[in-house]
Motif scaffolding. Structure first.
Motif, PDB file in Angstrom:
ATOM      1  N   ASP A   1     -17.393  12.793  19.904  1.00 19.33           N
ATOM      2  CA  ASP A   1     -16.097  12.153  20.135  1.00 19.33           C
ATOM      3  C   ASP A   1     -14.965  12.950  19.489  1.00 19.33           C
ATOM      4  O   ASP A   1     -13.877  13.091  20.066  1.00 19.33           O
ATOM      5  N   ILE A   2     -15.221  13.477  18.309  1.00 20.41           N
ATOM      6  CA  ILE A   2     -14.193  14.279  17.630  1.00 20.41           C
ATOM      7  C   ILE A   2     -13.922  15.563  18.405  1.00 20.41           C
ATOM      8  O   ILE A   2     -12.770  15.986  18.548  1.00 20.41           O
TER       9      ILE A   2
ATOM     10  N   GLU B   1     -18.004   1.568  12.569  1.00 21.79           N
ATOM     11  CA  GLU B   1     -16.662   1.879  12.071  1.00 21.79           C
ATOM     12  C   GLU B   1     -16.729   2.582  10.715  1.00 21.79           C
ATOM     13  O   GLU B   1     -15.881   3.425  10.399  1.00 21.79           O
ATOM     14  N   TYR B   2     -17.735   2.258   9.939  1.00 19.38           N
ATOM     15  CA  TYR B   2     -17.928   2.946   8.654  1.00 19.38           C
ATOM     16  C   TYR B   2     -18.206   4.431   8.886  1.00 19.38           C
ATOM     17  O   TYR B   2     -17.676   5.283   8.179  1.00 19.38           O
ATOM     18  N   PHE B   3     -19.011   4.716   9.920  1.00 21.96           N
ATOM     19  CA  PHE B   3     -19.335   6.115  10.215  1.00 21.96           C
ATOM     20  C   PHE B   3     -18.110   6.915  10.656  1.00 21.96           C
ATOM     21  O   PHE B   3     -18.038   8.117  10.433  1.00 21.96           O
ATOM     22  N   ARG B   4     -17.151   6.252  11.289  1.00 21.31           N
ATOM     23  CA  ARG B   4     -15.974   7.015  11.725  1.00 21.31           C
ATOM     24  C   ARG B   4     -14.729   6.722  10.891  1.00 21.31           C
ATOM     25  O   ARG B   4     -13.609   7.022  11.299  1.00 21.31           O
ATOM     26  N   LYS B   5     -14.944   6.159   9.721  1.00 23.55           N
ATOM     27  CA  LYS B   5     -13.824   5.857   8.827  1.00 23.55           C
ATOM     28  C   LYS B   5     -13.082   7.126   8.424  1.00 23.55           C
ATOM     29  O   LYS B   5     -11.844   7.186   8.460  1.00 23.55           O
TER      30      LYS B   5
ATOM     31  N   PRO C   1      -5.777   8.434  16.314  1.00 24.10           N
ATOM     32  CA  PRO C   1      -7.058   7.772  16.082  1.00 24.10           C
ATOM     33  C   PRO C   1      -7.396   6.820  17.223  1.00 24.10           C
ATOM     34  O   PRO C   1      -6.504   6.378  17.955  1.00 24.10           O
ATOM     35  N   PRO C   2      -8.661   6.474  17.383  1.00 23.76           N
ATOM     36  CA  PRO C   2      -9.031   5.508  18.418  1.00 23.76           C
ATOM     37  C   PRO C   2      -8.580   4.105  18.049  1.00 23.76           C
ATOM     38  O   PRO C   2      -8.430   3.774  16.867  1.00 23.76           O
ATOM     39  N   SER C   3      -8.366   3.285  19.069  1.00 20.58           N
ATOM     40  CA  SER C   3      -8.071   1.868  18.818  1.00 20.58           C
ATOM     41  C   SER C   3      -9.345   1.180  18.338  1.00 20.58           C
ATOM     42  O   SER C   3     -10.460   1.626  18.607  1.00 20.58           O
ATOM     43  N   ARG C   4      -9.170   0.077  17.649  1.00 22.76           N
ATOM     44  CA  ARG C   4     -10.324  -0.724  17.251  1.00 22.76           C
ATOM     45  C   ARG C   4     -10.736  -1.612  18.429  1.00 22.76           C
ATOM     46  O   ARG C   4      -9.907  -1.956  19.279  1.00 22.76           O
ATOM     47  N   ILE C   5     -12.005  -1.985  18.481  1.00 24.48           N
ATOM     48  CA  ILE C   5     -12.519  -2.678  19.652  1.00 24.48           C
ATOM     49  C   ILE C   5     -11.819  -4.013  19.869  1.00 24.48           C
ATOM     50  O   ILE C   5     -11.562  -4.405  21.014  1.00 24.48           O
ATOM     51  N   TRP C   6     -11.448  -4.697  18.787  1.00 27.71           N
ATOM     52  CA  TRP C   6     -10.759  -5.976  18.975  1.00 27.71           C
ATOM     53  C   TRP C   6      -9.359  -5.770  19.543  1.00 27.71           C
ATOM     54  O   TRP C   6      -8.821  -6.649  20.231  1.00 27.71           O
ATOM     55  N   GLU C   7      -8.764  -4.600  19.293  1.00 20.83           N
ATOM     56  CA  GLU C   7      -7.457  -4.299  19.876  1.00 20.83           C
ATOM     57  C   GLU C   7      -7.579  -4.078  21.383  1.00 20.83           C
ATOM     58  O   GLU C   7      -6.721  -4.519  22.157  1.00 20.83           O
ATOM     59  N   LEU C   8      -8.649  -3.390  21.807  1.00 22.67           N
ATOM     60  CA  LEU C   8      -8.888  -3.205  23.241  1.00 22.67           C
ATOM     61  C   LEU C   8      -9.100  -4.553  23.917  1.00 22.67           C
ATOM     62  O   LEU C   8      -8.582  -4.808  25.007  1.00 22.67           O
ATOM     63  N   ALA C   9      -9.899  -5.423  23.273  1.00 21.54           N
ATOM     64  CA  ALA C   9     -10.161  -6.747  23.831  1.00 21.54           C
ATOM     65  C   ALA C   9      -8.877  -7.562  23.927  1.00 21.54           C
ATOM     66  O   ALA C   9      -8.641  -8.263  24.927  1.00 21.54           O
ATOM     67  N   ASP C  10      -8.037  -7.462  22.905  1.00 21.49           N
ATOM     68  CA  ASP C  10      -6.791  -8.228  22.886  1.00 21.49           C
ATOM     69  C   ASP C  10      -5.859  -7.780  24.010  1.00 21.49           C
ATOM     70  O   ASP C  10      -5.156  -8.610  24.609  1.00 21.49           O
ATOM     71  N   MET C  11      -5.856  -6.479  24.319  1.00 25.53           N
ATOM     72  CA  MET C  11      -5.030  -5.987  25.419  1.00 25.53           C
ATOM     73  C   MET C  11      -5.606  -6.424  26.763  1.00 25.53           C
ATOM     74  O   MET C  11      -4.885  -6.845  27.667  1.00 25.53           O
TER      75      MET C  11
END
Length: 207
Positions: free
Chosen positions: A3-4, A141-145, A159-169
């Motif tokens: 991903d990086i 998320e710890y692994f990509r902190k 940086p990537p969005s957090r999964i809850w942010e994607l869900a909220d959108m």
């Protein structure tokens, strides 16, 4: 690591001042990452590699005033990421004078974990399963902190969005119960791209 690489290589390559410099950097860090994966796991070493890799790519000389179309890539997970399945889409976009923007593969696994919450709330799923899946989200998320922190501090990357942010959108356009295949996640990724200034999107689907 993958991903990086997608975030750094695809971001820098269309703007490089020295042709081939980004690919050369990519090959250097691929060797380092491959060697690391052959050794006993070490979070300290893993985080050092991530920091140095992002900083190396961030310091490649580029044409900062160059303006080209940015094109996001979303879709079915195999076709989206495998060049042989999408007719080498990234290479095509770059030849046509665009920058390819590829959301992280890790987000798909976060999406799969996150879905357990909707199942527990609305579909009779077990709350214990949801708790376990939320622990999985925290672990990933710890692994990509470190990567998130370095990308935020960089000059050229986001940086990537957090999964809850994607869900909220996504929930304003499609139910989070839409979980077949890429489900609501596809909509979430498209909205993430639009909100980050990527106005063009290719949706790759096998059927």
């Amino acid at each position: 690591y993958g991903d990086i690489f997608m975030r750094t290589v695809y971001r820098m390559r269309p703007y490089e001042k020295v042709p081939g410099s980004v690919n050369a950097m990519h090959e250097k860090w691929k060797r380092i990452c491959n060697n690391d994966l052959k050794r006993a796991p070490s979070m300290t070493r893993f985080n050092h590699i991530i920091k140095d890799m992002i900083r190396d790519f961030d310091n490649i000389p580029i044409y900062e005033d160059k303006v080209i179309p940015r094109v996001g890539i979303v879709g079915e997970i195999l076709v989206k990421f495998l060049p042989q399945a999408n007719n080498h889409l990234v290479e095509l976009l770059e030849r046509e004078g665009a920058e390819a923007v590829m959301p992280d593969m890790l987000d798909f696994f976060l999406y799969c974990f996150y879905n357990s919450n909707f199942k527990a709330d609305h579909l009779g799923g077990k709350r214990s399963t949801a708790r376990l899946c939320n622990l999985g989200i925290s672990l990933l998320e710890y692994f990509r902190k470190t990567a998130r922190k370095e990308l935020e501090a960089s000059k050229n990357f986001t940086p990537p969005s957090r999964i809850w942010e994607l869900a909220d959108m996504a929930k304003h356009y499609v139910s989070l119960g839409n979980q077949t295949g890429e489900g609501w996640f596809l909509t979430g990724e498209m909205l993430e791209l639009i909100h980050s200034g990527v106005k063009n999107i290719v949706c790759t689907q096998p059927f």
